[in-house]
Write a protein that holds these residues in place. Sequence first.
Motif, PDB file in Angstrom:
ATOM      1  N   MET A  36       0.840  -1.209   0.000  1.00  0.00           N
ATOM      2  CA  MET A  36       0.000   0.000   0.000  1.00  0.00           C
ATOM      3  C   MET A  36       0.878   1.264   0.000  1.00  0.00           C
ATOM      4  O   MET A  36       0.591   2.240  -0.692  1.00  0.00           O
ATOM      5  N   LEU A  37       1.962   1.202   0.765  1.00  0.00           N
ATOM      6  CA  LEU A  37       2.861   2.366   0.821  1.00  0.00           C
ATOM      7  C   LEU A  37       3.586   2.553  -0.514  1.00  0.00           C
ATOM      8  O   LEU A  37       3.737   3.678  -0.991  1.00  0.00           O
ATOM      9  N   ARG A  38       4.006   1.432  -1.133  1.00  0.00           N
ATOM     10  CA  ARG A  38       4.677   1.550  -2.440  1.00  0.00           C
ATOM     11  C   ARG A  38       3.719   2.117  -3.486  1.00  0.00           C
ATOM     12  O   ARG A  38       4.109   2.931  -4.318  1.00  0.00           O
ATOM     13  N   ALA A  53      11.099   8.530   2.342  1.00  0.00           N
ATOM     14  CA  ALA A  53      12.446   8.613   2.932  1.00  0.00           C
ATOM     15  C   ALA A  53      12.652   7.500   3.951  1.00  0.00           C
ATOM     16  O   ALA A  53      13.727   6.896   4.019  1.00  0.00           O
ATOM     17  N   PHE A  54      11.609   7.200   4.729  1.00  0.00           N
ATOM     18  CA  PHE A  54      11.723   6.121   5.722  1.00  0.00           C
ATOM     19  C   PHE A  54      11.968   4.795   5.004  1.00  0.00           C
ATOM     20  O   PHE A  54      12.845   4.023   5.373  1.00  0.00           O
ATOM     21  N   MET A  55      11.175   4.546   3.983  1.00  0.00           N
ATOM     22  CA  MET A  55      11.257   3.253   3.290  1.00  0.00           C
ATOM     23  C   MET A  55      12.621   3.065   2.619  1.00  0.00           C
ATOM     24  O   MET A  55      13.245   2.017   2.749  1.00  0.00           O
ATOM     25  N   ASP A  56      13.073   4.087   1.923  1.00  0.00           N
ATOM     26  CA  ASP A  56      14.350   3.939   1.216  1.00  0.00           C
ATOM     27  C   ASP A  56      15.501   3.742   2.181  1.00  0.00           C
ATOM     28  O   ASP A  56      16.492   3.097   1.856  1.00  0.00           O
ATOM     29  N   GLY A  58      15.240   2.050   4.843  1.00  0.00           N
ATOM     30  CA  GLY A  58      15.047   0.773   5.523  1.00  0.00           C
ATOM     31  C   GLY A  58      14.451   0.932   6.912  1.00  0.00           C
ATOM     32  O   GLY A  58      14.480   0.007   7.722  1.00  0.00           O
ATOM     33  N   LYS A  59      13.889   2.113   7.172  1.00  0.00           N
ATOM     34  CA  LYS A  59      13.298   2.348   8.506  1.00  0.00           C
ATOM     35  C   LYS A  59      11.786   2.135   8.459  1.00  0.00           C
ATOM     36  O   LYS A  59      11.169   2.261   7.400  1.00  0.00           O
ATOM     37  N   LEU A  60      11.217   1.909   9.619  1.00  0.00           N
ATOM     38  CA  LEU A  60       9.758   1.795   9.678  1.00  0.00           C
ATOM     39  C   LEU A  60       9.134   3.177   9.508  1.00  0.00           C
ATOM     40  O   LEU A  60       9.666   4.174   9.999  1.00  0.00           O
ATOM     41  N   ASP A  86      -0.226  -8.760   6.185  1.00  0.00           N
ATOM     42  CA  ASP A  86       1.136  -9.096   5.775  1.00  0.00           C
ATOM     43  C   ASP A  86       1.997  -7.842   5.989  1.00  0.00           C
ATOM     44  O   ASP A  86       1.875  -6.879   5.254  1.00  0.00           O
ATOM     45  N   GLY A  87       2.789  -7.863   7.065  1.00  0.00           N
ATOM     46  CA  GLY A  87       3.637  -6.697   7.331  1.00  0.00           C
ATOM     47  C   GLY A  87       3.006  -5.682   8.271  1.00  0.00           C
ATOM     48  O   GLY A  87       3.515  -4.580   8.426  1.00  0.00           O
ATOM     49  N   PHE A  88       1.930  -6.043   8.901  1.00  0.00           N
ATOM     50  CA  PHE A  88       1.278  -5.211   9.920  1.00  0.00           C
ATOM     51  C   PHE A  88       0.640  -6.158  10.925  1.00  0.00           C
ATOM     52  O   PHE A  88      -0.017  -7.108  10.494  1.00  0.00           O
TER      53      PHE A  88
END
Length: 214
Positions: A36-38, A53-56, A58-60, A86-88
Amino acid sequence: MQRNLILLGAPGAGKGTQAQKLSALWGIPQISTGDMLREARRQGTALGQKAQAFMDAGKLVPDEVVIGLVEERLGRPDTREGVILDGFPRTIPQAEALDRLMAKLKREPVWVLAIDVPEAELQLRLGGRRSCPKDNTPYHVKFNPPRQIGKCDQCGAELFQREDDRPEAISKRFAEYQNKTAPLVAHYGTRAKRVDGTGALDAILERIQRALVG
Ligand code: AMP
């Protein structure tokens, strides 16, 4: 019967792959906060820009952002028979928010399943992982290759490698997992079943189904 399932596991443990199989088998939606975020990023929404910025790195992404996404998604009618998360949740505050949300929506409690894979294997998996940008089908160049190199089996789209599957981001994601997500297994206590996530994909799927009925 409503089935609500949380899949826990480190990056590369196979949550997305197994969630997609279970979703097809049970006829209930897979809810992947990562997907969903992507998607929000691809569309350039305000939320996507905030998450980028968080995703790139590697942060939550901050809890309130993902909790808001999941709240909106669980309010849609296709989730009434159950969902595969899945992932939450990925943090204790997210797990607490989910419990409140499920109670508010009068949904049945969730099953929790943790997929265990040794870190050395996770590293191998992440380096070769590829995904479909259209339907999010996950692949691996060696362990789960598409029929035609670089193309999605389902829709033919060109597969891509995630930004955060590059080495710099991978180590950060493991650290985030250890610090913030791994404690969820203890948080759920006996509610959490564990399965060995190594071996053939269908064998893992069977183990998951057995663990849930047992
Ligand atoms: P995934 O596709 O599940 O590996 O998620 C990719 C990235 O999206 C993660 O590394 C985080 O930056 C973000 N993300 C996905 N789900 C969550 C979540 N539940 N909480 C915080 N960040 C998340």
